[in-house]
Enzyme design. Structure first.
Site, mmCIF file in Angstrom:
data_model
loop_
_atom_site.group_PDB
_atom_site.id
_atom_site.type_symbol
_atom_site.label_atom_id
_atom_site.label_comp_id
_atom_site.label_asym_id
_atom_site.label_seq_id
_atom_site.Cartn_x
_atom_site.Cartn_y
_atom_site.Cartn_z
ATOM 1 C CG ASP A 124 -2.130 -0.779 1.433
ATOM 2 O OD1 ASP A 124 -1.916 -1.740 0.462
ATOM 3 O OD2 ASP A 124 -2.983 -1.083 2.061
ATOM 4 C CG HIS A 171 2.438 -9.058 -0.131
ATOM 5 N ND1 HIS A 171 1.665 -10.128 0.487
ATOM 6 C CD2 HIS A 171 2.169 -8.071 0.874
ATOM 7 C CE1 HIS A 171 1.118 -10.012 1.648
ATOM 8 N NE2 HIS A 171 1.305 -8.491 1.888
ATOM 9 C CB SER A 216 10.714 2.957 4.432
ATOM 10 O OG SER A 216 11.872 3.343 3.897
#
Length: 277
Positions: A88, A145, A247
């Site tokens: 995200d 992911h 980050s």
């Protein structure tokens, strides 16, 4: 004694990040519950998406920060040629490398060779290839992911600075992503090589992968690398790692392997962000 100990900006950033590492793992219930509730209110975190919706359900603040989501919260796109977002986040600079040069922000660039610590194989893979930068804000889901089916063949830890990676800093600090601490994970796939790069930042006290565990902070701030033969196989959408605090992730692909379909937009993990020609 004067000069006995000098706290440089670099050492200060690492000291603050290590303190955050400790604070985020404090299990004292009144502290961690108050911190989690404050964070949820401040950043408007949607806890309906989380597998555990109450602050009481988490062992520490870091346990909450790296929370898992309900399986239905982040469906993986079924498009067979889709390169999905690994996180995200907000998409920043994206496009094709100009030889070995990547765009950081308008008018600011950094080199591929510096980003990958001079690794000749990676320079060969990605010269004139494609890249996209994804910034994770504090409120975002912080597990990473894999964007396509792939086989892990290489990982490296590159020590460096811990500048903030927020948009204001990427516009101001030269070569920021090539100067900050980072972990490079590289995969072999049917469409060529690709890398998922975890870029550390101020207060990012930990980067961990699912096969290795904690990679950063490292016991020694020295370059380290790992080769995997045979490789470790992952299916698109499998979790490969996580950040503590916000980050940036940078994706690199070989030339002509992907056309990015998003730029300057908020994306969610599993959403298609690029397609193979």
């Amino acid at each position: 004694m004067p000069g006995f100990f000098t706290l440089t900006p670099d050492s200060l950033h690492h000291l603050l990040s290590r303190l955050m590492y400790k604070v985020a793992r404090c299990p004292w219930r009144p502290w961690k519950n108050a911190l989690i509730r404050l964070f949820i209110r401040k950043y408007r975190v949607d806890m309906d998406l989380a597998e555990k919706s109450s602050a009481n359900d988490y062992m520490t603040f870091n346990d909450f920060f790296t929370r898992s989501l309900k399986p239905e919260a982040r469906p993986i796109s079924g498009a067979s040629n889709g390169f999905i977002s690994p996180v995200d986040g907000h998409t920043g600079a994206a496009g094709t490398l100009d030889d070995d040069r990547l765009v950081q922000a308008k008018g600011k660039y950094y080199s591929l060779a510096e980003l990958v610590h001079g690794d000749k194989d990676h320079v060969r893979y990605y010269q004139n290839g494609n890249f996209i930068t994804l910034y994770l804000s504090p409120r975002d889901y912080h597990r990473v992911h894999i964007p396509a089916d792939g086989e892990l063949v290489f990982m490296s830890y590159i020590p460096g600075r811990l500048f903030s990676v927020g948009p204001a800093h990427t516009r101001r600090i030269d070569r920021l992503f090539a100067r900050n601490e980072r972990v490079i994970t590289t995969f072999r796939s049917e469409t060529g090589m690709f890398s998922v790069i975890f870029v550390g930042a101020i207060f990012v006290g930990s980067v961990a992968t699912t096969w290795h565990g904690q990679v950063a902070p490292a016991e020694k701030r020295e370059y380290a690398s790992w080769h995997y033969e045979p490789g470790i196989s992952f299916a698109r959408g499998d979790e490969i790692g996580r950040f503590n605090m916000g980050s940036t992730v940078i994706l690199l692909t070989e030339p002509g392997k992907v056309n990015w379909t998003v730029s300057g937009k908020q994306v969610t993990m599993g959403q298609v962000i690029g397609v193979s020609p």
